[in-house]
Design a protein around this motif. Sequence first.
Motif, mmCIF file in Angstrom:
data_model
loop_
_atom_site.group_PDB
_atom_site.id
_atom_site.type_symbol
_atom_site.label_atom_id
_atom_site.label_comp_id
_atom_site.label_asym_id
_atom_site.label_seq_id
_atom_site.Cartn_x
_atom_site.Cartn_y
_atom_site.Cartn_z
ATOM 1 N N THR A 108 0.802 -1.219 0.000
ATOM 2 C CA THR A 108 0.000 0.000 0.000
ATOM 3 C C THR A 108 0.831 1.264 0.000
ATOM 4 O OG1 THR A 108 -0.136 -0.051 2.408
ATOM 5 C CG2 THR A 108 -1.921 -1.110 1.193
ATOM 6 N N SER A 109 2.098 1.205 0.266
ATOM 7 C CA SER A 109 2.913 2.401 0.299
ATOM 8 C C SER A 109 3.180 2.908 -1.112
ATOM 9 C CB SER A 109 4.250 2.120 0.988
ATOM 10 O OG SER A 109 4.009 1.797 2.336
ATOM 11 N N ALA A 110 3.027 4.212 -1.280
ATOM 12 C CA ALA A 110 3.273 4.825 -2.582
ATOM 13 C C ALA A 110 4.777 4.939 -2.809
ATOM 14 C CB ALA A 110 2.627 6.198 -2.644
ATOM 15 N N SER A 111 5.206 4.687 -4.035
ATOM 16 C CA SER A 111 6.608 4.865 -4.394
ATOM 17 C C SER A 111 6.758 6.185 -5.128
ATOM 18 C CB SER A 111 7.077 3.706 -5.270
ATOM 19 O OG SER A 111 6.475 3.803 -6.549
ATOM 20 N N ALA A 112 7.996 6.597 -5.333
ATOM 21 C CA ALA A 112 8.256 7.873 -5.986
ATOM 22 C C ALA A 112 7.647 7.941 -7.383
ATOM 23 C CB ALA A 112 9.753 8.137 -6.049
ATOM 24 N N ALA A 113 7.397 6.819 -8.016
ATOM 25 C CA ALA A 113 6.821 6.820 -9.358
ATOM 26 C C ALA A 113 5.316 7.080 -9.342
ATOM 27 C CB ALA A 113 7.116 5.495 -10.048
ATOM 28 N N GLU A 114 4.703 6.940 -8.190
ATOM 29 C CA GLU A 114 3.250 7.109 -8.092
ATOM 30 C C GLU A 114 2.886 8.555 -7.773
ATOM 31 O OE1 GLU A 114 1.306 4.216 -5.612
ATOM 32 O OE2 GLU A 114 2.938 2.816 -5.956
ATOM 33 N N PRO A 115 1.771 9.042 -8.325
ATOM 34 C CA PRO A 115 1.331 10.408 -8.025
ATOM 35 C C PRO A 115 1.074 10.599 -6.529
ATOM 36 C CG PRO A 115 0.114 9.505 -9.877
ATOM 37 C CD PRO A 115 0.900 8.374 -9.274
ATOM 38 N N ALA A 116 1.504 11.754 -5.999
ATOM 39 C CA ALA A 116 1.374 11.997 -4.565
ATOM 40 C C ALA A 116 0.708 13.332 -4.250
ATOM 41 C CB ALA A 116 2.760 11.950 -3.918
ATOM 42 N N PHE A 117 0.436 14.142 -5.280
ATOM 43 C CA PHE A 117 -0.112 15.485 -5.095
ATOM 44 C C PHE A 117 -0.633 15.956 -6.446
ATOM 45 C CE2 PHE A 117 4.469 15.370 -5.604
ATOM 46 C CZ PHE A 117 4.634 16.024 -6.818
ATOM 47 N N THR A 118 -1.323 17.079 -6.454
ATOM 48 C CA THR A 118 -1.825 17.626 -7.714
ATOM 49 C C THR A 118 -0.839 18.651 -8.278
ATOM 50 O OG1 THR A 118 -3.014 19.446 -6.676
ATOM 51 C CG2 THR A 118 -4.224 17.354 -6.948
ATOM 52 N N GLN A 119 -0.987 18.940 -9.555
ATOM 53 C CA GLN A 119 -0.145 19.952 -10.174
ATOM 54 C C GLN A 119 -0.403 21.320 -9.539
ATOM 55 O OE1 GLN A 119 2.411 19.459 -12.454
ATOM 56 N NE2 GLN A 119 2.869 21.590 -11.922
ATOM 57 N N ALA A 120 -1.669 21.601 -9.210
ATOM 58 C CA ALA A 120 -1.994 22.877 -8.558
ATOM 59 C C ALA A 120 -1.280 22.994 -7.215
ATOM 60 C CB ALA A 120 -3.505 23.015 -8.389
ATOM 61 N N GLN A 121 -1.222 21.888 -6.460
ATOM 62 C CA GLN A 121 -0.499 21.900 -5.184
ATOM 63 C C GLN A 121 0.982 22.147 -5.408
ATOM 64 O OE1 GLN A 121 -1.423 18.189 -3.078
ATOM 65 N NE2 GLN A 121 -1.877 19.438 -1.289
ATOM 66 N N LEU A 122 1.537 21.502 -6.410
ATOM 67 C CA LEU A 122 2.955 21.684 -6.708
ATOM 68 C C LEU A 122 3.242 23.139 -7.078
ATOM 69 C CD1 LEU A 122 5.810 20.671 -7.108
ATOM 70 C CD2 LEU A 122 5.124 19.844 -9.376
ATOM 71 N N ASP A 123 2.388 23.730 -7.908
ATOM 72 C CA ASP A 123 2.574 25.135 -8.291
ATOM 73 C C ASP A 123 2.535 26.035 -7.062
ATOM 74 O OD1 ASP A 123 2.692 24.238 -10.912
ATOM 75 O OD2 ASP A 123 0.632 24.837 -11.383
ATOM 76 N N LYS A 124 1.540 25.820 -6.193
ATOM 77 C CA LYS A 124 1.435 26.618 -4.972
ATOM 78 C C LYS A 124 2.613 26.320 -4.050
ATOM 79 C CE LYS A 124 -1.396 28.122 -1.181
ATOM 80 N NZ LYS A 124 -2.433 27.880 -0.240
ATOM 81 N N GLY A 125 2.995 25.062 -3.977
ATOM 82 C CA GLY A 125 4.113 24.670 -3.126
ATOM 83 C C GLY A 125 5.423 25.311 -3.522
ATOM 84 N N THR A 126 5.627 25.484 -4.824
ATOM 85 C CA THR A 126 6.840 26.158 -5.300
ATOM 86 C C THR A 126 6.868 27.585 -4.777
ATOM 87 O OG1 THR A 126 6.869 24.763 -7.272
ATOM 88 C CG2 THR A 126 8.147 26.799 -7.367
ATOM 89 N N SER A 127 5.732 28.258 -4.866
ATOM 90 C CA SER A 127 5.633 29.630 -4.378
ATOM 91 C C SER A 127 5.804 29.699 -2.858
ATOM 92 C CB SER A 127 4.280 30.220 -4.780
ATOM 93 O OG SER A 127 4.124 31.503 -4.243
ATOM 94 N N GLU A 128 5.120 28.814 -2.130
ATOM 95 C CA GLU A 128 5.230 28.791 -0.666
ATOM 96 C C GLU A 128 6.657 28.462 -0.229
ATOM 97 O OE1 GLU A 128 3.055 29.726 1.562
ATOM 98 O OE2 GLU A 128 1.177 29.737 0.443
#
Length: 130
Positions: free
Chosen positions: A19-39
């Motif tokens: 059940t553990s997600a690996s680095a190849a699996e999606p873990a967040f949305t693109q919108a979160q990543l965009d906001k996360g870059t700014s934060e």
Amino acid sequence: MRAFGLLAGLIVGAAGFATSASAAEPAFTQAQLDKGTSEYNTHCRTCHAAKGKGALGPALFGDVWKARFGGGSATDARTWIYENMPQTAPKSLKDEQLDPIMAYILSLNGYTAGDKEFTAESGKAITLAK
């Protein structure tokens, strides 16, 4: 010999139920990543440098990151960051800042965007690489 083949097949099949997600699996949305870059650039870059390479604070990927958080969950890392960062104002990041920052940090560690947002709850299923 046949029993060995059957046992090997069961082991390989059981691995598919992890059940553990690996680095190849999606873990967040693109919108979160965009906001996360700014934060990240607002709250973290001063100490951890551009793209988490490390400066006053350690790198947020690679051996240093793995030594600190490897084997734990993304939620464990998120909790530690909340309780300790930024050093000048621990526990000041709100969920709407911290979860996108975690998305950004996960992206630095090879995780990709998908259709589900990263949350403290979803991060429990992400085991960080050692």
